[in-house]
Design a protein around this motif. Structure first.
Motif, PDB file in Angstrom:
ATOM      1  N   PHE A 265      15.074  -4.342  -7.924  1.00 21.88           N
ATOM      2  CA  PHE A 265      13.675  -4.282  -7.532  1.00 21.88           C
ATOM      3  C   PHE A 265      12.941  -3.363  -8.489  1.00 21.88           C
ATOM      4  CE2 PHE A 265      15.943  -5.505  -3.783  1.00 21.88           C
ATOM      5  CZ  PHE A 265      15.112  -6.415  -3.169  1.00 21.88           C
ATOM      6  N   ASP A 266      11.813  -3.843  -9.005  1.00 18.18           N
ATOM      7  CA  ASP A 266      10.977  -3.036  -9.881  1.00 18.18           C
ATOM      8  C   ASP A 266       9.545  -3.201  -9.410  1.00 18.18           C
ATOM      9  OD1 ASP A 266      10.081  -1.432 -11.941  1.00 18.18           O
ATOM     10  OD2 ASP A 266      10.186  -3.011 -13.458  1.00 18.18           O
ATOM     11  N   GLN A 267       8.991  -2.146  -8.835  1.00 15.98           N
ATOM     12  CA  GLN A 267       7.632  -2.159  -8.292  1.00 15.98           C
ATOM     13  C   GLN A 267       7.437  -3.334  -7.333  1.00 15.98           C
ATOM     14  OE1 GLN A 267       4.853  -1.869 -11.539  1.00 15.98           O
ATOM     15  NE2 GLN A 267       5.832  -0.034 -12.347  1.00 15.98           N
ATOM     16  N   GLN A 268       8.360  -3.462  -6.391  1.00 14.51           N
ATOM     17  CA  GLN A 268       8.373  -4.479  -5.348  1.00 14.51           C
ATOM     18  C   GLN A 268       8.493  -5.906  -5.886  1.00 14.51           C
ATOM     19  OE1 GLN A 268       5.350  -3.846  -2.401  1.00 14.51           O
ATOM     20  NE2 GLN A 268       5.935  -1.725  -2.095  1.00 14.51           N
ATOM     21  N   THR A 269       8.971  -6.047  -7.125  1.00 15.50           N
ATOM     22  CA  THR A 269       9.243  -7.350  -7.709  1.00 15.50           C
ATOM     23  C   THR A 269      10.752  -7.530  -7.788  1.00 15.50           C
ATOM     24  OG1 THR A 269       7.225  -7.229  -9.044  1.00 15.50           O
ATOM     25  CG2 THR A 269       8.898  -8.804  -9.743  1.00 15.50           C
ATOM     26  N   ILE A 270      11.227  -8.686  -7.357  1.00 16.55           N
ATOM     27  CA  ILE A 270      12.653  -8.975  -7.397  1.00 16.55           C
ATOM     28  C   ILE A 270      12.992  -9.560  -8.760  1.00 16.55           C
ATOM     29  CG2 ILE A 270      14.513 -10.353  -6.395  1.00 16.55           C
ATOM     30  CD1 ILE A 270      12.962 -10.286  -3.753  1.00 16.55           C
ATOM     31  N   LEU A 271      13.978  -8.941  -9.443  1.00 11.58           N
ATOM     32  CA  LEU A 271      14.376  -9.369 -10.775  1.00 11.58           C
ATOM     33  C   LEU A 271      15.874  -9.660 -10.817  1.00 11.58           C
ATOM     34  CD1 LEU A 271      12.541  -6.549 -12.751  1.00 11.58           C
ATOM     35  CD2 LEU A 271      11.736  -8.885 -12.426  1.00 11.58           C
TER      36      LEU A 271
END
Length: 145
Positions: free
Chosen positions: A83-89
């Motif tokens: 998770f990076d700034q509420q983005t799933i990667l």
């Protein structure tokens, strides 16, 4: 830092439950429990929150558990969700298994260390390690496809 990691690996491996081979890890593993989440759920802040606040937090907790999958691949590679700034990667990393109980994960953020607390055919328990202390356990169940 490297010397610290190897000292830590040696110390912990002496107290280990046994040796693991990388081939035992190959496959997909779904996170089903994290001690850190249990602490949050049992905290006074969570317990004293409104019903709608708790429901919102439970939705985020469930999403985090459901989206955390580790896939150990041949060639000591790991695919995982971050998770990076509420983005799933979707990410990949190289993995080293040391002393049969320590996983060293090399990704773009640096090296991360986790001790294999236990491993059965369908359950994997990891304990992420930091310089200062051990964090709560992560419990995974094998995904059978």
């Amino acid at each position: 830092m490297q010397r610290f990691l190897f000292s830590l690996i040696f110390f912990i491996s002496i107290q280990s439950f046994g040796q693991v081979t990388y081939s035992q890890l190959i496959g997909k593993w779904q996170l089903v429990h994290f001690d850190g989440i249990a602490k949050i759920v049992n905290s006074p802040e969570f317990q004293n929150a409104t019903e709608s606040q708790r429901a919102s937090m439970n939705i985020r907790i469930k999403a985090r558990l459901e989206s955390t999958v580790y896939e150990f691949l041949e060639g000591e590679n790991l695919k995982y969700i971050d998770f990076d700034q509420q983005t799933i990667l979707q990410k990949e990393a190289k993995v080293e298994l040391s002393e049969g109980v320590m996983l060293l994960i090399h990704d773009e953020k640096g090296d991360r260390l986790a001790r294999i607390v236990s491993l059965t055919e369908d359950k994997l328990v990891l304990q992420p390690m930091t310089k200062n202390s051990a964090m709560g356990n992560l419990t995974f169940e094998r995904i059978v496809e």
